[in-house]
Design an enzyme around this catalytic site. Structure first.
Site, short mmCIF file in Angstrom:
data_model
loop_
_atom_site.label_atom_id
_atom_site.label_comp_id
_atom_site.label_asym_id
_atom_site.label_seq_id
_atom_site.Cartn_x
_atom_site.Cartn_y
_atom_site.Cartn_z
N SER A 41 0.83 -1.20 0.00
CA SER A 41 0.00 0.00 0.00
C SER A 41 0.87 1.26 0.00
O SER A 41 1.68 1.45 -0.90
CB SER A 41 -0.96 -0.04 1.20
OG SER A 41 -2.02 0.87 1.05
N ASP A 153 -5.64 -3.90 -2.15
CA ASP A 153 -4.58 -3.52 -1.23
C ASP A 153 -3.93 -4.74 -0.59
O ASP A 153 -4.60 -5.61 -0.05
CB ASP A 153 -5.17 -2.61 -0.14
CG ASP A 153 -4.13 -1.91 0.68
OD1 ASP A 153 -3.31 -2.60 1.33
OD2 ASP A 153 -4.13 -0.66 0.70
#
Length: 306
Positions: A41, A153
């Site tokens: 991320s 993610d």
């Protein structure tokens, strides 16, 4: 004998990811070499910029000029509330459309396959798209398709990717975990606040297992920092810088373990008097310590040791 390789594992953390910039600046000052980077991320974003040979100062300057509207836009809520195509274009603009294979050091972005639930380590292909996939928080951002896989993610399955640097060839791993303790609840609750707070709680609950593979774990005190504030770059960087310097001794020990040492080095009687009972160097250059015992301000950058 060649020096053993040190890898960096950077966790997610939304805007708190800017803390990684301060940590990296601190590592450079302490003379810690980084031979490969894996990021999840926000960690994949900062890691990509570093792997593309941007300095911490250049990343800070870019962050100060960036607003959320530069990287996301609202969409009709089908697979996500926001579209991150702008993030991909933003990175293409600033990194010149690079592919991962051509970066200055080995790099991996960590994402999660929405169909299988398994970790996906992206080590080839367009850098900007890999980062976009790694940052696609479910429910907030639309998933990203790469090679037929629907990716979200990486924090869904692996927020602190300590195993990935070893897959890239690292012998030792420095992990930076931004999950931290929960700070105060948002003053105002909206859909984004609810989702991000829930996400923060989930990352906190599984962090112990994820960080177990780190040789040095840096966990900056991020509880008081916002997940969405892009106006406090200096505060984020300062927290990271101070956290790195607080681990000076552990990092010095790690560099000692990674150093090129032949058998003759240890058989040399001169070395016996230079080493303390703990096996650490008791004289000579310690990591980042100046002659007067103080540290330069965060704005000063020093090269890593060879």
């Amino acid at each position: 004998m060649s020096r053993k390789r040190i890898g960096l594992a950077l966790s997610g953390g939304a805007a708190k990811g800017l803390v990684h910039v301060g940590v990296i600046k601190g590592l450079l000052h302490l003379g810690v070499p980084v031979d490969c980077i894996a990021g999840t991320s926000a960690g994949s974003l900062v890691g990509a910029l570093v792997a593309a040979a941007m300095t911490p100062e250049e990343i800070e300057k870019l962050a100060r000029a960036t607003r959320w509207r530069d990287v996301v836009r609202p969409v009709l809520p089908r697979a996500g509330l926001l579209d991150s195509t702008r993030l991909e274009r933003f990175l293409q603009t600033h990194l010149g459309g690079r592919v991962i294979e051509d970066l200055a050091i080995p790099y991996a972005a960590v994402a999660c396959d929405l169909r299988t639930g398994r970790r996906v380590t992206i080590t080839r292909g367009p850098l900007a798209r890999a980062v976009r996939a790694s940052c696609a928080v479910p429910g907030i951002f639309r998933p990203v398709e790469i090679d037929g896989r629907l990716l979200v993610d990486g924090g869904v399955c692996c927020n602190v990717p300590t195993a990935v640097p070893r897959e890239l060839g690292a012998d030792f791993v420095i992990a930076v975990d931004l999950s931290g303790d929960l700070g105060s609840a948002p003053a105002r609750w909206n859909i984004f606040a609810v989702m991000l707070r829930s996400w923060e709680i989930m990352q906190r609950e599984k962090r112990a297992a994820e960080v177990s593979g780190a040789d040095v774990l840096i966990r900056p005190p991020v509880a008081g920092l916002s997940l969405i504030d892009l106006d406090s770059v200096d505060d984020y960087v300062r927290v990271g810088w101070e956290a790195a310097l607080a681990h000076r001794e552990a990092l010095a020990d790690l560099m000692e373990k990674a150093a090129d040492r032949s058998l003759f080095y240890y058989l040399n009687p001169r070395q016996w008097t230079r080493r303390g009972s703990s096996g650490r160097r008791s004289s000579g250059r310690r990591a980042g310590r100046t002659a007067g015992g103080s540290d330069p301000p965060p704005g000063r950058r020093e090269p890593p040791l060879a």
